[in-house]
Design a protein around this motif. Structure first.
Motif, PDB file in Angstrom:
ATOM      1  N   ASN A 178       0.679  -1.195   0.086  1.00 19.34           N
ATOM      2  CA  ASN A 178      -0.260   0.040   0.086  1.00 19.34           C
ATOM      3  C   ASN A 178       0.702   1.321   0.000  1.00 19.34           C
ATOM      4  O   ASN A 178       0.419   2.304   0.144  1.00 19.34           O
ATOM      5  CB  ASN A 178      -0.890  -0.108   1.276  1.00 19.34           C
ATOM      6  N   MET A 208      -2.297  -1.863   4.858  1.00 11.71           N
ATOM      7  CA  MET A 208      -3.140  -0.451   5.284  1.00 11.71           C
ATOM      8  C   MET A 208      -2.921  -0.232   6.580  1.00 11.71           C
ATOM      9  O   MET A 208      -2.206  -1.124   7.225  1.00 11.71           O
ATOM     10  CB  MET A 208      -4.799  -0.927   5.122  1.00 11.71           C
ATOM     11  N   CYS A 209      -3.025   1.053   6.798  1.00 14.16           N
ATOM     12  CA  CYS A 209      -2.754   1.486   8.419  1.00 14.16           C
ATOM     13  C   CYS A 209      -3.784   0.591   9.053  1.00 14.16           C
ATOM     14  O   CYS A 209      -5.036   0.555   8.658  1.00 14.16           O
ATOM     15  CB  CYS A 209      -3.298   2.728   8.524  1.00 14.16           C
ATOM     16  N   CYS A 244      -1.572   6.976  -0.041  1.00 13.32           N
ATOM     17  CA  CYS A 244      -1.338   5.531  -0.014  1.00 13.32           C
ATOM     18  C   CYS A 244      -1.834   4.873  -1.540  1.00 13.32           C
ATOM     19  O   CYS A 244      -2.082   5.630  -2.154  1.00 13.32           O
ATOM     20  CB  CYS A 244      -1.934   4.521   0.787  1.00 13.32           C
ATOM     21  N   ARG A 258       2.470   6.550   0.123  1.00 14.31           N
ATOM     22  CA  ARG A 258       3.075   6.335   1.297  1.00 14.31           C
ATOM     23  C   ARG A 258       1.825   6.289   2.360  1.00 14.31           C
ATOM     24  O   ARG A 258       0.616   6.480   2.014  1.00 14.31           O
ATOM     25  CB  ARG A 258       3.868   7.360   1.949  1.00 14.31           C
ATOM     26  N   THR A 259       2.012   5.474   3.405  1.00 14.71           N
ATOM     27  CA  THR A 259       0.985   5.388   4.477  1.00 14.71           C
ATOM     28  C   THR A 259       1.180   6.368   5.507  1.00 14.71           C
ATOM     29  O   THR A 259       2.373   6.940   5.845  1.00 14.71           O
ATOM     30  CB  THR A 259       0.954   3.894   4.999  1.00 14.71           C
ATOM     31  N   ARG A 260       0.150   6.669   6.298  1.00 13.55           N
ATOM     32  CA  ARG A 260       0.147   7.567   7.468  1.00 13.55           C
ATOM     33  C   ARG A 260       0.829   6.955   8.540  1.00 13.55           C
ATOM     34  O   ARG A 260       1.729   7.873   9.154  1.00 13.55           O
ATOM     35  CB  ARG A 260      -1.420   7.647   7.906  1.00 13.55           C
ATOM     36  N   ILE A 313      -5.558   1.697  11.628  1.00 15.15           N
ATOM     37  CA  ILE A 313      -6.734   2.418  11.622  1.00 15.15           C
ATOM     38  C   ILE A 313      -6.616   3.430  10.265  1.00 15.15           C
ATOM     39  O   ILE A 313      -5.805   4.267  10.229  1.00 15.15           O
ATOM     40  CB  ILE A 313      -6.689   3.499  12.986  1.00 15.15           C
ATOM     41  N   CYS A 314      -7.555   3.185   9.506  1.00 15.59           N
ATOM     42  CA  CYS A 314      -7.748   4.172   8.445  1.00 15.59           C
ATOM     43  C   CYS A 314      -8.665   5.221   8.740  1.00 15.59           C
ATOM     44  O   CYS A 314      -9.696   4.872   8.899  1.00 15.59           O
ATOM     45  CB  CYS A 314      -8.027   3.369   7.255  1.00 15.59           C
ATOM     46  N   CYS A 321      -7.097  11.661   6.647  1.00 12.85           N
ATOM     47  CA  CYS A 321      -5.744  11.209   6.389  1.00 12.85           C
ATOM     48  C   CYS A 321      -5.271  12.358   5.108  1.00 12.85           C
ATOM     49  O   CYS A 321      -5.670  12.051   3.875  1.00 12.85           O
ATOM     50  CB  CYS A 321      -5.742   9.813   5.927  1.00 12.85           C
TER      51      CYS A 321
HETATM   52  S1  SF4 Z   1      -5.941   6.541   3.396  1.00 13.51           S
HETATM   53 FE1  SF4 Z   1      -5.974   5.244   5.119  1.00 13.51          FE
HETATM   54  S2  SF4 Z   1      -4.506   3.426   4.708  1.00 13.51           S
HETATM   55 FE2  SF4 Z   1      -4.110   5.276   3.326  1.00 13.51          FE
HETATM   56  S3  SF4 Z   1      -2.610   6.039   4.500  1.00 13.51           S
HETATM   57 FE3  SF4 Z   1      -4.377   7.097   4.975  1.00 13.51          FE
HETATM   58  S4  SF4 Z   1      -4.788   6.108   6.987  1.00 13.51           S
HETATM   59 FE4  SF4 Z   1      -3.398   4.836   5.982  1.00 13.51          FE
END
Ligand code: SF4
Length: 532
Positions: free
Chosen positions: A13, A33-34, A45, A21-23, A36-37, A41
């Motif tokens: 992801n 995936m994170c 990703c 990039r992811t959070r 907690i999405c 944000c």
């Molecule tokens: S959208 Fe959700 S999965 Fe994608 S980076 Fe942000 S928190 Fe993470």
């Protein structure tokens, strides 16, 4: 091990290849995936960016096309680092066992691939119609020629050349192809290496092979069945509507359809900024291929080669069978993990056989053919090679006692990087923007950047473009010298003497796949033989 598992899961992801990039860093190992999405944000990703750009996210960052190369970032669990080279104390093979003679600079690293002499066991290519090849051509051509290695001009060059003259569906002139061939020859000694032209389905339809042989006197022709970084045809990005229309008229697949009025409006409105130009995949058949190779020789091709990707084992075996039948001079097998000017990122990561596994399959086929006293084409392996240790290991692994099947290694991304780095730093020097560390160490004067500049000028007998000096320095001074050192370390002074006995597997996986023992297993037998 933990790090490896993290890398394999987190890229699902978030990847530097696509600029995503992811959070958070502690992502789900299953989905990437994170955990907690959240709605608010701000990061993009793979999922987030895909919601905006769709198919664009299948590719390396589009704005970098023409200025970059890409490769897989997946860890396949088996690569050349899983082998070590055995150092030896006694003797010297291929040279007088005299401490004053058996010196590492005296190691011979020359090779012969498909009847072509090479100063180093290296082929550079293939560099086709992608902008990054065209933009860096002088460095690639002059640097390869001066290094005495083969340079392969890749697919679709004539078809994409805006100044090509196409008469009755056949190319009769392509200034771009002509320039590429001539630039290599301008710096070539006429003995080591050579310039090859690769052809795919579209090239064959356009008669690029006949044009290259008859008008440009190219004597190395290569048929292309695929590459390690993907299992579909070549692709480039086209940034103008007119060019997209022209390429469609020339028979290419251009997506989205540039003749569609809605597509034209979306392009003009800036909804998307480039078209994809795709070429077709070949449908090789045994009899056709054998006849085609005979036909190429009748046209005047002195050396006929085949380039293929990392297809399944049944295709590897079939390729070796028909190439043996057709008496192809050499085959390049390109494993997963290698590079590209433009390939779908998921395909680069997830598809095809990684290089070490592929070489093992190819070697198995070569041994079967040899046992049956059938012709075995020379082999060049490709797919993620950048240095002398990998080159050593690949060649050594292919020698079961009667000389290596692998005669050379094909590289594309690495030589291009040497050329791009050289030209970029020259540009920075001109504008006074060199990184401080570099300038402190090597001055701001390009005449002092390259350790091999005097040697290259002496060899060429004239001025040489700096990027070509960079490529020569990388290939000849770094890789060439490094290879000599490794070979002298295992007391072998000729390339053809490298063998499986020079390698150790470092993992049970490597041992299982290749049959090369781990140090403990190798030692069991040896200790008993010497002391028992
Ligand atoms: S959208 Fe959700 S999965 Fe994608 S980076 Fe942000 S928190 Fe993470």
């Amino acid at each position: 091990m933990t790090e490896r598992v993290m890398r394999n899961s987190s890229y699902l992801n978030a990847q530097s290849t696509t600029g995503t990039r992811t959070r958070v860093r502690d992502v789900s190992p299953t989905s990437g995936m994170c955990p907690i999405c959240i709605r608010e944000c701000p990061f993009l990703c793979e999922i987030g960016l895909s919601a905006f750009r769709g198919r664009e996210v299948l590719y390396p960052v589009p704005s970098e096309f023409g200025k970059s190369t890409s490769g897989s970032l997946k860890d396949y669990g088996l690569d050349w680092s899983h082998f070590n080279i055995i150092a030896r104390l006694r003797g010297a093979e291929g040279i007088e066992p005299d401490s004053d003679v058996a010196l590492f600079p005296n190691v011979q690293v020359e090779s012969k691939l498909g009847g072509i002499s090479l100063s180093l066991p290296i082929v550079n290519g293939a560099f086709g119609s992608t902008d990054v090849a065209k933009n860096n051509w002088d460095g690639l051509a002059a640097g390869s020629a001066l290094s005495g290695v083969i340079l392969v001009i890749g697919e679709n060059v004539c078809g994409v050349d805006p100044n090509s003259v196409i008469t009755n569906g056949k190319v009769t002139k392509s200034p771009d192809l002509e320039y590429r061939v001539k630039k290599y020859r301008e710096f070539w000694d006429g003995k080591h290496g050579g310039v090859a032209v690769q052809t795919n389905v579209e090239d064959q339809r356009l008669g690029v092979d006949v044009y290259a042989i008859s008008k440009l006197e190219v004597d190395v022709l290569e048929r292309k069945w695929g590459q390690g970084a993907k299992a579909i045809g070549g692709e480039i990005r086209v940034r103008s509507l007119e060019r997209a229309l022209e390429l469609k008229r020339r028979g290419y697949i251009v997506l989205p359809d540039p003749e569609d009025k809605a597509v034209q409006e979306a392009f003009k409105a800036g909804v998307f900024s480039s078209f994809e130009r795709h070429s077709r995949v070949g449908m090789p058949k045994e009899r056709d291929f054998v006849e085609d190779i005979e036909w190429l020789r009748e046209q005047g091709a002195k050396h006929v080669a085949l380039k293929t990707g990392a297809y399944g084992p049944e295709d590897v075996a079939w390729t070796m069978k028909v190439a043996s039948e057709a008496k192809v001079d050499y085959i390049t097998f390109d494993g997963a993990g290698g590079g590209t000017g433009m390939s779908p990122v998921p395909m680069m990561n997830e598809m095809s056989t990684p290089t070490v596994y592929l070489e093992v399959q190819v070697l198995k086929c070569a041994q079967i053919l040899k046992k049956k006293r059938r012709y075995v084409p020379d082999i060049s392996m490709a797919g993620g090679f950048i240095n002398e240790t990998q080159i050593f290991k690949s060649i050594a692994m292919s020698n079961f006692g009667s000389g290596p099947f692998v005669k050379a290694i094909t590289m594309a991304r690495a030589p291009l990087t040497a050329v791009m780095k050289s030209s970029y730093f020259i540009e920075l020097a001109k504008s006074g923007k060199l990184p401080k560390d570099f300038a402190d160490e090597y001055t701001s004067d390009p005449e002092k950047f390259f350790a091999c500049l005097p040697e290259v000028r002496r060899k060429a007998g004239k001025d040489v473009p700096y990027p070509a000096v960079g490529l020569y320095t990388y290939l000849t001074d770094r890789i060439g010298t490094g290879l000599k050192q490794l070979m002298a370390g295992c007391r072998k002074w000729k390339l053809e003497l490298l063998s499986r006995d020079d390698l150790l597997s470092l993992t049970t996986r490597a041992e299982e796949v290749t049959g090369i023992p781990t140090p403990d297993h190798a030692a069991e037998k040896i200790m008993e033989n010497i002391l028992g």
